[in-house]
Enzyme design. Structure first.
Site, PDB file in Angstrom:
ATOM      1  CD1 TRP A  95      17.960  37.416  19.184  1.00  0.00           C
ATOM      2  CD2 TRP A  95      17.930  37.520  21.408  1.00  0.00           C
ATOM      3  NE1 TRP A  95      19.139  37.973  19.586  1.00  0.00           N
ATOM      4  CE2 TRP A  95      19.146  38.059  20.955  1.00  0.00           C
ATOM      5  CE3 TRP A  95      17.676  37.487  22.793  1.00  0.00           C
ATOM      6  CZ2 TRP A  95      20.113  38.542  21.809  1.00  0.00           C
ATOM      7  CZ3 TRP A  95      18.647  37.976  23.640  1.00  0.00           C
ATOM      8  CH2 TRP A  95      19.843  38.494  23.164  1.00  0.00           C
ATOM      9  CD1 TRP A 141      14.243  32.583  20.809  1.00  0.00           C
ATOM     10  CD2 TRP A 141      13.137  33.035  22.691  1.00  0.00           C
ATOM     11  NE1 TRP A 141      15.053  33.394  21.571  1.00  0.00           N
ATOM     12  CE2 TRP A 141      14.387  33.687  22.734  1.00  0.00           C
ATOM     13  CE3 TRP A 141      12.268  33.177  23.785  1.00  0.00           C
ATOM     14  CZ2 TRP A 141      14.797  34.462  23.823  1.00  0.00           C
ATOM     15  CZ3 TRP A 141      12.679  33.956  24.859  1.00  0.00           C
ATOM     16  CH2 TRP A 141      13.913  34.586  24.866  1.00  0.00           C
ATOM     17  CB  THR A 175      15.661  31.727  13.428  1.00  0.00           C
ATOM     18  OG1 THR A 175      15.909  30.708  14.403  1.00  0.00           O
ATOM     19  CG2 THR A 175      15.339  33.028  14.147  1.00  0.00           C
ATOM     20  CG  ASP A 211      22.152  30.939  18.318  1.00  0.00           C
ATOM     21  OD1 ASP A 211      22.265  30.001  17.487  1.00  0.00           O
ATOM     22  OD2 ASP A 211      22.544  30.835  19.493  1.00  0.00           O
ATOM     23  CE1 TYR A 245      15.000  27.709  15.580  1.00  0.00           C
ATOM     24  CE2 TYR A 245      16.691  26.043  15.194  1.00  0.00           C
ATOM     25  CZ  TYR A 245      16.183  27.313  14.983  1.00  0.00           C
ATOM     26  OH  TYR A 245      16.856  28.191  14.177  1.00  0.00           O
ATOM     27  CG  ASN A 252      21.791  34.862  20.129  1.00  0.00           C
ATOM     28  OD1 ASN A 252      22.510  34.058  20.688  1.00  0.00           O
ATOM     29  ND2 ASN A 252      22.146  35.499  19.027  1.00  0.00           N
ATOM     30  CG  ASP A 253      22.751  28.904  22.647  1.00  0.00           C
ATOM     31  OD1 ASP A 253      22.041  28.352  21.790  1.00  0.00           O
ATOM     32  OD2 ASP A 253      23.704  28.333  23.199  1.00  0.00           O
ATOM     33  CG  ASP A 282      13.498  30.181  17.526  1.00  0.00           C
ATOM     34  OD1 ASP A 282      14.245  30.821  16.771  1.00  0.00           O
ATOM     35  OD2 ASP A 282      13.815  29.810  18.665  1.00  0.00           O
TER      36      ASP A 282
HETATM   37  N1  ABN Z   1      16.594  30.462  18.787  1.00  0.00           N
HETATM   38  C1  ABN Z   1      17.247  29.443  18.108  1.00  0.00           C
HETATM   39  C2  ABN Z   1      17.659  28.315  18.981  1.00  0.00           C
HETATM   40  C3  ABN Z   1      16.866  27.193  19.038  1.00  0.00           C
HETATM   41  C4  ABN Z   1      17.244  26.142  19.849  1.00  0.00           C
HETATM   42  C5  ABN Z   1      18.397  26.235  20.595  1.00  0.00           C
HETATM   43  C6  ABN Z   1      19.195  27.367  20.521  1.00  0.00           C
HETATM   44  C7  ABN Z   1      18.824  28.418  19.717  1.00  0.00           C
END
Ligand code: ABN
Length: 178
Positions: free
Chosen positions: A104, A155, A167, A79, A164, A151-152, A123
């Protein structure tokens, strides 16, 4: 050549008088075996610096073998933005970002050998959202009210920045049945 014989004999006798046999053998063994290990060192360092050797992907065709595609086999539970589209690769964060140590984990089947692999979705943090190749696949994911199975999640925790960017999808092992 007699002078050479005499010279070697004299120096050998000198060494024999000064050094015990045991210490001579120890020193000689140190030179031989110590010297033999020196060429191995850069190889060992090289091995730890590469994130993975990885399963064989050479026979994969189309999107299943394309790290820029959401349908790439390793992306079965990802994700986020694919780092391969953001200046990095499927195993390395883009320059200027920091890899998150919290990840994740998913289990994806590699179509080229039919084996299940454990994939770590790390991430990459420290730059604003990459914005390219967003991908959200949720094999094995559970709803948000079960946080360890959803997985939302950003990290980018415990990193210098919580911002972020994208990934990666690194294979960390082969999945085996219990
Ligand atoms: N792991 C990716 C992610 C980053 C920020 C918000 C949601 C998902």
């Amino acid at each position: 050549m007699k002078w050479l014989d005499r010279c070697v004999e004299t120096s050998t006798r000198g060494v024999a008088k000064r050094v015990s046999r045991r210490s001579f053998v120890t020193t000689l063994a140190g030179i031989i075996f110590g010297g033999a290990t020196v060429p191995l060192l850069p190889v060992a360092r090289g091995a730890t610096s590469s994130r993975e050797a990885g399963p064989d992907e050479s026979s994969l065709q189309g999107e299943a073998g394309d790290p820029s595609s959401c349908n790439y086999w390793r992306h079965c539970a990802i994700d986020g933005f694919l780092c391969n589209c953001c200046g990095g690769s499927q195993t390395h964060c883009p320059p200027g970002t920091e890899i998150a140590k919290l990840t994740w984990i998913g289990t994806c089947t590699n179509p080229s050998d039919g084996k299940d692999y454990i994939v770590s979705y790390n991430d990459c943090c420290g730059k604003s959202s990459c914005g390219h190749c967003f991908c959200n696949r949720n094999e094995g994911e559970k709803p948000m009210y079960m946080p360890p199975k959803n997985n939302d999640t950003n990290w980018c925790q415990g990193t210098q920045s919580i911002t972020y960017h994208c990934t990666i999808a690194a294979v960390v092992g082969v999945a085996v049945e219990k």
